[in-house]
Design an enzyme around this catalytic site. Structure first.
Site, PDB file in Angstrom:
ATOM      1  N   HIS A 221      37.052  21.687  17.777  1.00  0.00           N
ATOM      2  CA  HIS A 221      38.249  20.860  17.509  1.00  0.00           C
ATOM      3  C   HIS A 221      38.159  20.378  16.052  1.00  0.00           C
ATOM      4  CE1 HIS A 221      41.639  18.320  18.228  1.00  0.00           C
ATOM      5  NE2 HIS A 221      41.071  17.322  18.887  1.00  0.00           N
ATOM      6  N   HIS A 259      43.845  29.527  17.704  1.00  0.00           N
ATOM      7  CA  HIS A 259      44.450  28.298  18.220  1.00  0.00           C
ATOM      8  C   HIS A 259      44.931  28.537  19.647  1.00  0.00           C
ATOM      9  CE1 HIS A 259      46.844  24.643  18.461  1.00  0.00           C
ATOM     10  NE2 HIS A 259      46.129  24.226  17.427  1.00  0.00           N
ATOM     11  N   ASP A 310      42.384  23.457  10.262  1.00  0.00           N
ATOM     12  CA  ASP A 310      41.080  23.126   9.688  1.00  0.00           C
ATOM     13  C   ASP A 310      40.658  24.066   8.563  1.00  0.00           C
ATOM     14  OD1 ASP A 310      40.351  20.841  11.188  1.00  0.00           O
ATOM     15  OD2 ASP A 310      39.900  22.097  12.927  1.00  0.00           O
TER      16      ASP A 310
HETATM   17  C1  ACO Z   1      42.271  20.854  14.923  1.00  0.00           C
HETATM   18  C2  ACO Z   1      41.822  21.911  15.811  1.00  0.00           C
HETATM   19  O1  ACO Z   1      41.252  21.638  16.813  1.00  0.00           O
HETATM   20  S1  ACO Z   1      42.215  23.508  15.387  1.00  0.00           S
HETATM   21  C3  ACO Z   1      40.923  24.468  16.128  1.00  0.00           C
HETATM   22  C4  ACO Z   1      39.622  24.262  15.426  1.00  0.00           C
HETATM   23  N1  ACO Z   1      38.549  25.096  15.987  1.00  0.00           N
HETATM   24  C5  ACO Z   1      38.112  26.193  15.370  1.00  0.00           C
HETATM   25  O2  ACO Z   1      38.556  26.588  14.298  1.00  0.00           O
HETATM   26  C6  ACO Z   1      36.967  26.886  16.055  1.00  0.00           C
HETATM   27  C7  ACO Z   1      37.190  28.391  16.117  1.00  0.00           C
HETATM   28  N2  ACO Z   1      38.254  28.730  17.044  1.00  0.00           N
HETATM   29  C8  ACO Z   1      38.044  28.729  18.390  1.00  0.00           C
HETATM   30  O3  ACO Z   1      36.935  28.520  18.884  1.00  0.00           O
HETATM   31  C9  ACO Z   1      39.228  29.005  19.296  1.00  0.00           C
HETATM   32  O4  ACO Z   1      40.170  29.819  18.646  1.00  0.00           O
HETATM   33  C10 ACO Z   1      39.901  27.703  19.778  1.00  0.00           C
HETATM   34  C11 ACO Z   1      38.842  26.758  20.353  1.00  0.00           C
HETATM   35  C12 ACO Z   1      40.593  27.012  18.618  1.00  0.00           C
HETATM   36  C13 ACO Z   1      40.940  28.047  20.829  1.00  0.00           C
HETATM   37  O5  ACO Z   1      40.239  28.422  21.950  1.00  0.00           O
HETATM   38  P1  ACO Z   1      40.854  29.217  23.202  1.00  0.00           P
HETATM   39  O6  ACO Z   1      42.315  29.082  23.250  1.00  0.00           O
HETATM   40  O7  ACO Z   1      40.070  28.773  24.371  1.00  0.00           O
HETATM   41  O8  ACO Z   1      40.565  30.701  22.848  1.00  0.00           O
HETATM   42  P2  ACO Z   1      39.202  31.475  23.157  1.00  0.00           P
HETATM   43  O9  ACO Z   1      38.043  30.765  22.551  1.00  0.00           O
HETATM   44  O10 ACO Z   1      39.144  31.764  24.614  1.00  0.00           O
HETATM   45  O11 ACO Z   1      39.491  32.787  22.335  1.00  0.00           O
HETATM   46  C14 ACO Z   1      40.267  33.902  22.808  1.00  0.00           C
HETATM   47  C15 ACO Z   1      39.673  35.172  22.223  1.00  0.00           C
HETATM   48  O12 ACO Z   1      39.774  35.126  20.800  1.00  0.00           O
HETATM   49  C16 ACO Z   1      38.481  35.097  20.200  1.00  0.00           C
HETATM   50  N3  ACO Z   1      38.491  34.075  19.164  1.00  0.00           N
HETATM   51  C17 ACO Z   1      39.168  32.896  19.177  1.00  0.00           C
HETATM   52  N4  ACO Z   1      38.928  32.217  18.061  1.00  0.00           N
HETATM   53  C18 ACO Z   1      38.078  32.966  17.351  1.00  0.00           C
HETATM   54  C19 ACO Z   1      37.460  32.787  16.099  1.00  0.00           C
HETATM   55  N5  ACO Z   1      37.683  31.677  15.390  1.00  0.00           N
HETATM   56  N6  ACO Z   1      36.641  33.752  15.628  1.00  0.00           N
HETATM   57  C20 ACO Z   1      36.438  34.866  16.349  1.00  0.00           C
HETATM   58  N7  ACO Z   1      36.987  35.104  17.535  1.00  0.00           N
HETATM   59  C21 ACO Z   1      37.790  34.162  18.030  1.00  0.00           C
HETATM   60  C22 ACO Z   1      37.527  34.690  21.322  1.00  0.00           C
HETATM   61  O13 ACO Z   1      36.233  35.156  21.083  1.00  0.00           O
HETATM   62  C23 ACO Z   1      38.181  35.311  22.508  1.00  0.00           C
HETATM   63  O14 ACO Z   1      37.894  36.688  22.500  1.00  0.00           O
HETATM   64  P3  ACO Z   1      37.649  37.488  23.879  1.00  0.00           P
HETATM   65  O15 ACO Z   1      38.943  37.357  24.633  1.00  0.00           O
HETATM   66  O16 ACO Z   1      37.327  38.855  23.412  1.00  0.00           O
HETATM   67  O17 ACO Z   1      36.527  36.772  24.550  1.00  0.00           O
HETATM   68  O1  OAA Z   2      46.273  21.230  19.149  1.00  0.00           O
HETATM   69  C1  OAA Z   2      45.091  21.572  19.203  1.00  0.00           C
HETATM   70  O2  OAA Z   2      44.559  22.093  20.205  1.00  0.00           O
HETATM   71  C2  OAA Z   2      44.216  21.400  18.033  1.00  0.00           C
HETATM   72  C3  OAA Z   2      44.948  21.066  16.788  1.00  0.00           C
HETATM   73  O3  OAA Z   2      45.454  21.907  16.097  1.00  0.00           O
HETATM   74  C4  OAA Z   2      45.081  19.657  16.440  1.00  0.00           C
HETATM   75  O4  OAA Z   2      44.619  18.783  17.185  1.00  0.00           O
HETATM   76  O5  OAA Z   2      45.662  19.367  15.371  1.00  0.00           O
END
Ligand code: ACO
Ligand code: OAA
Length: 373
Positions: A221, A259, A310
């Protein structure tokens, strides 16, 4: 009732809100019906916080009142003041903020009231206090002095001045102010959901915010912005593409991409990319911006993933002179406006949030006395 959970509550509509709305397919974000593209760069963080907490963009008179309330809220209580040095020694930035907000709850004059009026005043106090806590924490751990907040300056200008110890340029202030606007609210993100779950037990605003801060900290997050910078710093500028491909091939997640809701470009990233480029070029060394662009191209080519809020926030904060481990605290400075507005909204039309679970453990276990197990 569904008997199988949706992992991570994906696509589950968990609450009704009038605060923000996302169109994940079109890549659009609205605060109370205003397009983020209309707000960023044109509406100050103070106006945005008023919009979220009070329901409307303020008139000049309302903004003057709200601004004065924020200035008054910049004073820390004795309990918080006296504990900052020890907390700065023992806790990382997000942990320290969690502790300090909890302590400030003990000193809040309206800690025992969840009335809409008290909640709105507490929301202003928390919004005013958060940047001061970050600045005071940073000064305590570095042994430096911190400039007193200037009542004539905006939240954005004060914060940059307190963190860097110099007067920021008008353009730096405008960019940082837009960053605060872009991060203010985002529907049912994890930290906001945590705040609402807490508030829905009829617990108080400060308790809900403590839950939110703990939730924002994680790298999936808000914690991702710090990790983006650490990734960039760990890469050879000449070997970005191969390093990213290697990480992906090894099954690593690249921080700052992907996302849950956006299936296209996050509209906030559009602004942040532009600001990162501008600040990088103005700094005379835009290496981190150019590396970010290359990472973006490779991650899209390999995985079809877009940068989230981010990703470019990291280099924007870096170019503004903010220490890397304060990137997530900066996120909390902005999101405080949204979290508090969600607590107000939750308390105004409350029902306990208590979903069900699917049981996957053992059944029909036979009990035995301790010596026979
Ligand atoms: C303000 C915020 O919170 S914005 C988000 C900030 N977080 C990040 O940048 C961390 C990196 N990103 C992630 O971990 C994810 O994209 C999240 C947590 C943002 C969203 O998670 P979810 O919706 O649960 O997606 P999930 O993690 O299941 O990903 C789906 C698929 O895409 C892939 N994927 C998603 N994000 C990434 C990434 N950043 N890098 C590589 N692969 C990724 C996963 O490995 C998964 O692949 P699979 O289906 O082959 O297993
Ligand atoms: O909406 C989300 O899951 C994460 C995000 O982009 C935020 O909190 O700004």
């Amino acid at each position: 009732m569904a008997d199988k959970p949706t992992k991570g509550l994906a696509d589950v509509v968990a609450a009704s809100t009038a605060l923000s709305d996302i169109d994940g397919k079109a890549g659009r974000l609205f605060y109370r019906g205003y397009d983020i593209h209309d707000l960023a760069g044109r509406t100050s963080f103070e106006e945005t916080a008023h919009l979220l907490q009070h329901g409307s963009l303020p008139t000049r008179a309302q903004l003057a009142d709200y601004g004065a309330e924020l200035v008054r809220g910049r004073t820390l209580g004795a309990l918080v003041e006296s504990n900052i040095p020890e907390i700065a020694e023992k806790q990382g930035p997000m942990e320290a903020l969690r502790t300090l907000v909890s302590l400030s709850g003990a000193e809040d004059p309206e800690k025992d009231s969840n009335s809409p009026e008290a909640n709105r005043r507490k929301a202003a106090r928390l919004t005013a206090q958060q940047p001061i806590l970050v600045a005071r924490y940073h000064a305590a751990r570095t042994g430096g002095a911190v400039l007193d907040p200037d009542p004539e300056l905006s939240v954005a200008a004060n914060f940059l001045r307190q963190i860097t110890g110099r007067d920021p340029s008008a353009r730096e202030v405008a960019i940082f102010d837009a960053c605060l606007v872009l991060h203010a609210d985002h529907t049912m993100n994890a930290s906001t959901f945590a705040a609402r779950v807490c508030a829905a037990t009829l617990s108080d605003m400060h308790s809900a915010i403590v839950a939110a801060i703990g939730t924002l900290k994680g790298p999936l997050h808000g914690g991702a912005n710090e990790q983006v910078m650490r990734t960039l710093e760990g890469l050879d500028p000449e070997g970005v593409a191969q390093a990213v491909r290697d990480k992906l091939a090894a099954g690593e997640k690249i921080m700052g991409f992907g996302h849950r809701v956006y299936k296209t470009e996050d509209p906030r990233a559009t602004h942040l990319r532009r600001m990162s480029q501008e600040l990088g070029e103005a700094s005379g060394d835009d290496t981190f911006y150019r590396m970010s662009k290359e990472m973006e191209e490779v991650v899209f080519a390999e995985k079809g993933l877009y940068p989230n809020v981010d990703f470019y926030a990291a280099t924007v904060y870096h170019y503004l002179g903010i220490p890397t481990d304060l990137f997530t605290p900066v996120f909390s400075v902005s999101r405080m406006s949204g979290w508090t507005a969600h607590v107000i909204e939750q308390h105004a039309d409350n029902r306990l949030i208590r979903p069900d679970s699917e049981y996957i453990g053992e059944r029909d276990q036979k009990w035995a006395p301790i010596d026979e197990r």
